[in-house]
Write an enzyme that holds these catalytic residues in place. Structure first.
Site, PDB file in Angstrom:
ATOM      1  N   SER A   1       1.088  -0.886  -0.662  1.00 28.31           N
ATOM      2  CA  SER A   1       0.003   0.197  -0.137  1.00 28.31           C
ATOM      3  C   SER A   1       1.217   1.119   0.272  1.00 28.31           C
ATOM      4  CB  SER A   1      -1.119  -0.314   1.315  1.00 28.31           C
ATOM      5  OG  SER A   1      -1.793   0.920   1.223  1.00 28.31           O
TER       6      SER A   1
ATOM      7  N   LYS B   1      -1.432  -0.984  -4.820  1.00 32.29           N
ATOM      8  CA  LYS B   1      -2.606   0.005  -4.169  1.00 32.29           C
ATOM      9  C   LYS B   1      -2.125   1.560  -2.913  1.00 32.29           C
ATOM     10  CE  LYS B   1      -4.946   0.286   0.601  1.00 32.29           C
ATOM     11  NZ  LYS B   1      -5.485  -0.723   1.562  1.00 32.29           N
TER      12      LYS B   1
ATOM     13  N   LYS C   1      -3.115   4.960  -2.440  1.00 26.94           N
ATOM     14  CA  LYS C   1      -3.978   5.948  -1.731  1.00 26.94           C
ATOM     15  C   LYS C   1      -4.345   6.881  -2.814  1.00 26.94           C
ATOM     16  CE  LYS C   1      -4.302   3.598   2.655  1.00 26.94           C
ATOM     17  NZ  LYS C   1      -5.779   3.514   3.363  1.00 26.94           N
TER      18      LYS C   1
ATOM     19  N   ASP D   1      -7.121   3.295  -2.763  1.00 26.06           N
ATOM     20  CA  ASP D   1      -7.833   3.015  -1.403  1.00 26.06           C
ATOM     21  C   ASP D   1      -8.204   4.631  -1.240  1.00 26.06           C
ATOM     22  OD1 ASP D   1      -9.058   3.119   0.996  1.00 26.06           O
ATOM     23  OD2 ASP D   1      -7.421   2.098   1.842  1.00 26.06           O
TER      24      ASP D   1
ATOM     25  N   GLU E   1     -11.394   1.338  -2.546  1.00 24.92           N
ATOM     26  CA  GLU E   1     -11.512   0.522  -1.199  1.00 24.92           C
ATOM     27  C   GLU E   1     -12.421   1.813  -0.511  1.00 24.92           C
ATOM     28  OE1 GLU E   1      -7.648  -0.967   0.206  1.00 24.92           O
ATOM     29  OE2 GLU E   1      -8.429  -0.909   2.516  1.00 24.92           O
TER      30      GLU E   1
ATOM     31  N   ASP F   1     -13.742  -1.739   3.502  1.00 23.71           N
ATOM     32  CA  ASP F   1     -12.705  -1.301   4.926  1.00 23.71           C
ATOM     33  C   ASP F   1     -13.438  -0.997   5.978  1.00 23.71           C
ATOM     34  OD1 ASP F   1     -11.195  -0.898   6.420  1.00 23.71           O
ATOM     35  OD2 ASP F   1      -9.331  -0.199   5.531  1.00 23.71           O
TER      36      ASP F   1
ATOM     37  N   LYS G   1      -9.847  -6.767   8.398  1.00 23.98           N
ATOM     38  CA  LYS G   1      -8.542  -6.196   8.656  1.00 23.98           C
ATOM     39  C   LYS G   1      -9.463  -6.976  10.881  1.00 23.98           C
ATOM     40  CE  LYS G   1      -7.495  -1.968   7.232  1.00 23.98           C
ATOM     41  NZ  LYS G   1      -8.134  -0.686   6.819  1.00 23.98           N
TER      42      LYS G   1
ATOM     43  N   GLY H   1      -4.251  -4.511   6.226  1.00 26.12           N
ATOM     44  CA  GLY H   1      -3.014  -3.884   7.333  1.00 26.12           C
ATOM     45  C   GLY H   1      -3.505  -2.602   8.047  1.00 26.12           C
TER      46      GLY H   1
HETATM   47  O1  OSB Z   1      -6.953   1.820   5.033  1.00 24.92           O
HETATM   48  O2  OSB Z   1      -6.499   0.119   4.322  1.00 24.92           O
HETATM   49  C1  OSB Z   1      -6.193   1.489   5.525  1.00 24.92           C
HETATM   50  C2  OSB Z   1      -3.014   2.264   6.425  1.00 24.92           C
HETATM   51  C3  OSB Z   1      -2.793   2.701   7.962  1.00 24.92           C
HETATM   52  C4  OSB Z   1      -4.860   2.251   7.975  1.00 24.92           C
HETATM   53  C5  OSB Z   1      -5.950   2.213   7.113  1.00 24.92           C
HETATM   54  C6  OSB Z   1      -4.925   1.519   5.843  1.00 24.92           C
HETATM   55  C7  OSB Z   1      -3.394   2.490   5.708  1.00 24.92           C
HETATM   56  C8  OSB Z   1      -3.082   0.958   4.795  1.00 24.92           C
HETATM   57  C9  OSB Z   1      -1.730   0.320   4.307  1.00 24.92           C
HETATM   58  O3  OSB Z   1      -3.670   1.094   3.340  1.00 24.92           O
HETATM   59  C10 OSB Z   1      -2.097  -0.942   5.474  1.00 24.92           C
HETATM   60  C11 OSB Z   1      -0.341  -1.104   5.725  1.00 24.92           C
HETATM   61  O4  OSB Z   1       0.807  -1.236   4.801  1.00 24.92           O
HETATM   62  O5  OSB Z   1      -0.180  -2.134   6.488  1.00 24.92           O
HETATM   63 MG    MG Z   2      -8.160   0.816   3.501  1.00 28.97          MG
END
Ligand code: OSB
Ligand code: MG
Length: 373
Positions: free
Chosen positions: A138, A163, A165, A190, A215, A240, A264, A292
């Site tokens: 991510s 992925k 953001k 995401d 996402e 999510d 999660k 994650g």
């Molecule tokens: O929305 O999936 C998410 C990290 C922190 C809070 C929310 C998210 C995320 C990530 C990173 O997308 C996930 C990771 O690499 O642990």
């Molecule tokens: Mg997410």
């Protein structure tokens, strides 16, 4: 056989991220970690990790609310009676409303102790079968040249999907640029809830780029609008933040609010609930993957064990320790080989907590003991 926990140790660590992580909500440079250690009557230890951040941008919980809930309600409930199976904790903790990350942190530690008592890996205790799990990365919001570099690096390391953001005005343009350089890479976005239905044209424009999924585009509590949006998009929506329980998943599936679910452990209140959601999605042919939370090693180990369940068919967000930290606090650190993590077969979480690495980062800690009688 049962687990009677008589000691719980909470440790608050401050971890420094190798590079800042930016989402539609803001930037994180450090990551607080709440480590939970439980010890049973025979001295068997179990480890859990609280995944709330220092501010409530992702869910309503923070590391401080988690600590409070554990100290005031959840640890006393755990001390009250032996645990024959960790699945019992879901009911026992249900007198505390929500506070899923707090519950998951303690439940996870009991799961580890339970697996160790039974002499099996956490993966087998959960009913997991896979010997390796597929993972992606991510990538946070940052200048496009950095994103392209990070993608190149991740692909060289074998990560199985990328992925990124997104947020309004940082979406179609970025995806177009990525597709220009990497036409075939398995790619998803995401939004962490940054859009509303008013942005439908921007979101529909993403349909042209062969994304695996989008996402959590819309509000956390709005599976109705997600259903309206999904009906108008070709690209699958993955929920999510909206899915905090089995019931949430059931409703979202029934309303057709999504076609994929990110599970999660912390967000849904623990491994037991995560497994129930997994089973439900399996019945309904909704693909799932393990999300994650920028976890430290203990949280990472729990996610790996969960992802060995058979219906985790898509690569998850559990990247290697080195993707986040100069040095993780477990031994060995989590490594990724060609986009796969090999599942350790040792008992419990399969990694040991390195107390020297833990001590270096401790902000505070506290020991809780079951009172006698
Ligand atoms: O929305 O999936 C998410 C990290 C922190 C809070 C929310 C998210 C995320 C990530 C990173 O997308 C996930 C990771 O690499 O642990
Ligand atoms: Mg997410």
């Amino acid at each position: 056989m049962f687990v009677q926990i008589h000691t719980v140790i909470l440790r608050y660590l401050q971890m420094e991220l190798k590079s800042p992580f930016t989402t539609s909500f803001g930037t994180m440079k450090t990551r607080p970690v709440l480590l939970v250690e439980v010890v049973d009557e025979d001295g068997v230890c179990g480890w859990g990790e609280g995944v709330a951040f220092s501010a409530p941008w992702y869910t309503e919980e923070t590391i401080e609310t988690t600590w409070h809930m554990l100290e005031t309600f959840l640890i006393p409930l755990l001390f009250q009676a032996p645990v024959y199976h960790p699945d019992e904790l879901r009911d026992r903790f249900s007198i505390v409303r929500r506070n899923y990350m707090a519950k998951a942190a303690l439940e996870g530690a009991v799961w580890d102790a339970f697996a160790k008592r039974h002499g099996v890996s956490l993966s087998s205790a959960l009913g997991g079968e896979k010997k390796e799990v597929k993972v992606g990365v991510s990538i946070g919001i940052q200048p496009i040249t950095n994103i392209l570099k990070r993608i190149e690096q991740a692909l060289a390391e074998g990560y199985q999907r990328i992925k990124i953001k997104i947020k309004p005005e940082w979406d179609v343009n970025v995806v177009r640029e990525i597709r220009h350089h990497f036409p075939d890479v398995p790619l998803m976005v995401d939004a962490n809830s940054a859009y509303s239905l008013r942005d439908i044209d921007r979101l529909k424009a993403l349909d042209d780029y062969e994304l695996l999924m989008i996402e959590q585009p819309l509000a956390v509590d709005d599976i109705v609008d997600h259903a309206k949006l999904q009906a108008k998009l070709k690209t699958p929506i993955c929920l999510d933040e909206s899915i905090c329980s089995y019931e949430d998943a059931k409703r979202a599936i029934e309303l057709k609010s999504c076609r994929v679910i990110n599970i999660k452990i912390g967000r849904v209140g623990g491994l037991t609930e995560a497994k129930r959601i997994h089973d439900l999605c399996q019945q309904h042919h909704i693909p799932v993957w393990c999300g994650g939370m920028l976890e430290g090693g203990v949280g990472r180990a729990h996610s790996i064990a969960l992802a060995t369940l058979p219906h985790f068919s898509l690569p998850g967000d559990t990247a290697a320790s080195a993707n986040y930290w100069e040095r993780d606090f477990i031994d060995p650190e989590v490594t990724v080989d060609n986009g796969r993590i090999f599942v350790r077969q040792q008992i419990g979480i399969g990694y040991t907590v390195n107390l020297t690495e833990v001590e270096r980062r401790i902000v505070r800690s506290k020991i809780y003991k079951k009172s006698r009688g």
